[in-house]
Design an enzyme around this catalytic site. Structure first.
Site, PDB file in Angstrom:
ATOM      1  N   LYS A   1       1.141  -1.363  -0.651  1.00  0.00           N
ATOM      2  CA  LYS A   1      -0.478  -0.413   0.342  1.00  0.00           C
ATOM      3  C   LYS A   1       0.888   1.589  -0.339  1.00  0.00           C
ATOM      4  O   LYS A   1       2.137   1.505   0.626  1.00  0.00           O
ATOM      5  CB  LYS A   1      -0.873   0.650   0.755  1.00  0.00           C
ATOM      6  CG  LYS A   1      -2.308  -1.309   1.375  1.00  0.00           C
ATOM      7  CD  LYS A   1      -3.432  -1.350   0.021  1.00  0.00           C
ATOM      8  CE  LYS A   1      -3.539  -2.811  -0.232  1.00  0.00           C
ATOM      9  NZ  LYS A   1      -4.358  -3.707   0.477  1.00  0.00           N
TER      10      LYS A   1
HETATM   11  C1  PLP Z   1      -5.253  -4.646   1.054  1.00  0.00           C
HETATM   12  C2  PLP Z   1      -7.204  -4.062   1.223  1.00  0.00           C
HETATM   13  C3  PLP Z   1      -7.517  -4.754   2.018  1.00  0.00           C
HETATM   14  C4  PLP Z   1      -6.830  -5.059   3.080  1.00  0.00           C
HETATM   15  O1  PLP Z   1      -5.716  -4.743   3.462  1.00  0.00           O
HETATM   16  P1  PLP Z   1      -5.080  -5.494   4.968  1.00  0.00           P
HETATM   17  O2  PLP Z   1      -4.542  -4.692   6.321  1.00  0.00           O
HETATM   18  O3  PLP Z   1      -4.149  -6.548   4.099  1.00  0.00           O
HETATM   19  O4  PLP Z   1      -5.963  -6.685   5.529  1.00  0.00           O
HETATM   20  C5  PLP Z   1      -9.104  -4.824   2.306  1.00  0.00           C
HETATM   21  N1  PLP Z   1      -9.572  -3.777   0.455  1.00  0.00           N
HETATM   22  C6  PLP Z   1      -8.601  -3.744  -0.319  1.00  0.00           C
HETATM   23  C7  PLP Z   1      -9.558  -3.062  -1.384  1.00  0.00           C
HETATM   24  C8  PLP Z   1      -7.196  -3.776  -0.152  1.00  0.00           C
HETATM   25  O5  PLP Z   1      -6.477  -3.421  -0.935  1.00  0.00           O
END
Ligand code: PLP
Length: 386
Positions: free
Chosen positions: A184
């Protein structure tokens, strides 16, 4: 695989190493003062009254669904073109995910018109996902929600630092959820954050994060409390001081890194328009300021996507797909989720989409190399078809 251009890359340096060392030296590792500071800084950055750090965004989404009042028999409307966690969170709360379609090939976000068509007397919430960091049509979605008395939860996993009409994404609905997973825009390895302006919701979210207990180990350590009550069915969704210390450093770097992502996205758009006008680069002229988490492209209809991705791989370029739509997964197909039979725009985008490499340190030369490779890879699959 040793990629010449990987899909994503983190921006970690001496600051992160130093921050972690400080926590280790302090000998206090579980949620405490560093997390409180991270939450305060994050809340100030996005302009929310409250920020509550958790162990990942999936946990954040689960708590948002529970605190948002979702329960057995309730329906929540969301896109299918998202990561599976968005829909899983609805199911954890005992509710039913209802899939709405996306707007179209230039806007991969949930369509307000499709949301409206999915509303029933059982609808309780709308979960929006700001695909790639590009804003959903929040004014239209909030007005639908108001008209029908629905809770709006934002999955802002891609949208840390994105804005619409000068307001940060994640702060438009009742609750916003952010992810700090490794790929992210800012990362703590695993981590997540909830934000809300509602004092009561914030209080409930803090309780749910830590077993529904009225005091933390930290409070007892500081001599603020001797015991505790358990007032709700909570979870252990806490983050820790090591990860919060990484988050504080990453948050400082975020505005610059998001700006770099936007500049790189603009260069990609220009080069791809010149070299491969037959592909669609969604979110052209999209409203708001995007955190540019992803660089999605849509191949011309009928292009064999796997061959295209193989051609890219042969040139050392990692690509990905965002997303295999949720309603097609085995664990969802059998549920026969409402809405799944009527997602033409989602089906089309999901079969044509390829994600190209994008990260702050991606060089201009690499972007030219990738854009050129898109052109030659497309020509390669066209030749193979002819
Ligand atoms: C990465 C992601 C998640 C989940 O995030 P985590 O921190 O890995 O649990 C949820 N929704 C979207 C759209 C994502 O890209």
């Amino acid at each position: 695989m040793n990629w010449r251009v990987p899909l994503s890359d983190i921006d970690f340096g001496a600051e992160e190493e130093e921050a972690v060392q400080q926590v280790v030296k302090s000998r206090w590792l579980t949620m405490g003062a560093v997390t409180r500071e991270f939450e305060e800084e994050f809340a100030a950055y996005v302009g929310a009254r409250h920020a509550i750090a958790v162990t990942n965004a999936t946990a954040a989404l689960h708590l948002a669904c529970v605190a948002g009042g979702l329960g057995a028999g309730d329906e929540a409307i969301l896109p299918s073109l998202t990561f599976v966690a968005t829909a899983n969170a609805v199911r954890y709360a005992g509710a039913i995910p209802v899939f709405a379609d996306i707007a179209g090939e230039n806007d991969l976000n949930i369509s307000p018109r499709s949301i409206e068509a999915c509303i029933t007397p059982r609808t309780r919430a709308i979960l929006v996902v700001h695909y790639g960091g590009y804003a959903c049509d929040m004014p239209a979605i909030l007005s639908l929600a108001e008209e029908h008395g629905l809770v709006v939860i934002e999955d802002a996993a891609h949208a840390i630092g994105s804005e619409l009409e000068g307001r940060m994404l994640g702060t438009w609905g009742q609750i916003g959820c952010y992810s700090f997973f490794s790929n992210k825009n800012m990362t703590t390895g695993e981590g997540g954050m909830l934000v809300t302006d509602d004092d009561e919701l914030a209080e409930r979210l803090r309780l749910l994060r830590s077993h529904g207990m009225t005091s933390l180990t930290w409070d007892r350590h500081k001599g603020h409390a001797w015991s505790y009550d358990v007032v709700d069915l909570g979870y252990n969704y806490r983050i820790d001081e090591i990860r919060s210390s990484l988050g504080r450093e990453q948050l400082k770097k975020l505005p610059r890194n998001n700006r770099l992502r936007r500049e790189k996205t603009a260069l990609y758009r220009q080069l791809l328009a010149e070299l491969s006008p037959e592909i669609v680069v969604p979110f052209e002229e999209h409203p708001g300021v995007s955190a540019c988490h992803l660089l999605p492209i849509l191949l011309p209809d009928g292009t064999p996507r796997e061959s295209f991705m193989e051609n890219m791989k042969a040139q050392g370029i990692q690509t990905s797909i965002h997303y295999p739509p949720i309603h097609r997964f085995s664990a969802y197909r059998d549920l026969n989720p409402p809405g799944a039979a009527n997602l033409p725009q989602t089906e089309s985008a999901a079969t044509r989409e390829v994600t190209l490499p994008l990260y702050p340190a991606l060089s201009e030369d690499d972007i030219r190399f990738v854009a050129k490779a898109v052109q030659t890879s497309l020509a390669g699959v066209a030749r193979a078809l002819a």
